[in-house]
Design an enzyme around this catalytic site. Sequence first.
Site, PDB file in Angstrom:
ATOM      1  N   ASP A   1     -12.301   2.337  -6.580  1.00 52.22           N
ATOM      2  CA  ASP A   1     -13.248   1.657  -7.478  1.00 52.22           C
ATOM      3  C   ASP A   1     -13.150   2.210  -8.899  1.00 52.22           C
ATOM      4  O   ASP A   1     -12.782   3.368  -9.103  1.00 52.22           O
ATOM      5  CB  ASP A   1     -14.677   1.854  -6.927  1.00 52.22           C
TER       6      ASP A   1
ATOM      7  N   HIS B   1      -6.838  -3.102 -13.310  1.00 53.93           N
ATOM      8  CA  HIS B   1      -6.246  -3.353 -11.981  1.00 53.93           C
ATOM      9  C   HIS B   1      -4.758  -3.004 -11.991  1.00 53.93           C
ATOM     10  O   HIS B   1      -4.241  -2.409 -11.052  1.00 53.93           O
ATOM     11  CB  HIS B   1      -6.444  -4.816 -11.574  1.00 53.93           C
TER      12      HIS B   1
ATOM     13  N   LEU C   1       3.503   7.231   8.577  1.00 53.51           N
ATOM     14  CA  LEU C   1       2.147   6.887   8.123  1.00 53.51           C
ATOM     15  C   LEU C   1       1.861   5.386   8.296  1.00 53.51           C
ATOM     16  O   LEU C   1       2.704   4.547   7.996  1.00 53.51           O
ATOM     17  CB  LEU C   1       2.046   7.240   6.624  1.00 53.51           C
TER      18      LEU C   1
END
Length: 279
Positions: free
Chosen positions: A35, A52, A146
């Site tokens: 965020d 962004h 992962l």
Amino acid sequence: MKALLEALQPGEKDWDLAQAIDPARLPAHIAIIMDGNGRWAGRRFLPRVAGHKAGIGPVRTAVETCARMGVKALTLYAFSVENWKRPRAEVETLWRLLRYYLKQELPDLQKNDIRLQAIGRLDALPEQVRRELDAAVDATSSNRGLVVNLAINYSGRAEIVDAVNSILEMARLDGSIQTLKIDEDLIATCLYTASCPDPDLLIRTSGEMRISNFLLWQIAYAELYVTGTLWPDFTRTDLLQAVLEYQKRDRRYGGLSGAGVDVEAKPAEESLIASLRPS
Ligand code: IPE
Ligand code: IPE
Ligand code: MG
């Protein structure tokens, strides 16, 4: 951890942090609410979409660092069901950035044995985005390192609703609807994240003290770590600091700390209990 130290130089700040992390007590699953992109841009008098774009670098860093540390799963909140409320141009930019990320990162994900999964209501994504996302997920599906879950058009409540509906559908199909009993294990196995352990550590950047509909079921006992750093500024150092802080926490799960806690009452407790007469 070894692979992380190989990427660092002795004396570097991250080297010291990495040395301080106990490899035997790593969080198996880290979840991040990425965020603060809009505020990062606003502080620079840039449009929100610039924030962004600047958020892509930290995604790359978080993925690489988790892979090198030996964390099993990383879940990144990229777009919530509620984010459709934003201006059309911002939403369109987010889809473009997602496509850009997938194209740029796929070779590295493959090279590093990383498996990409997408979680959320993916049917509502623009067709081309959905197609490219599916292709990236398919291409990495046999990787064994992962696991990176990208939460896209994701809502924790919607996930629980979808799980319950899929249980009902299965019971209808196999004729067991009359005797159906739902328990926690059954719901957990029908969540989008069924293949991963629950997150041990939930990080939120930008200082907001809320969950914003993220992994509501799975974070029942996650350790929360909120940092004021805005997502585009989130570095490997921030991630290592979060893991170190996590390792200082005492996870009690409702019990008491320390192994072998004696559950039998001691004489002093017995007499206190006996002296209490509720009625
Ligand atoms: C997080 O940054 C990214 C998404 C929600 C897609 P924000 O866009 O929410 O940035 P702030 O919170 O407005 O600063
Ligand atoms: C949560 O951030 C969603 C993502 C990071 C993708 P928001 O910025 O949408 O959350 P609120 O509106 O501050 O709760
Ligand atoms: Mg926000």
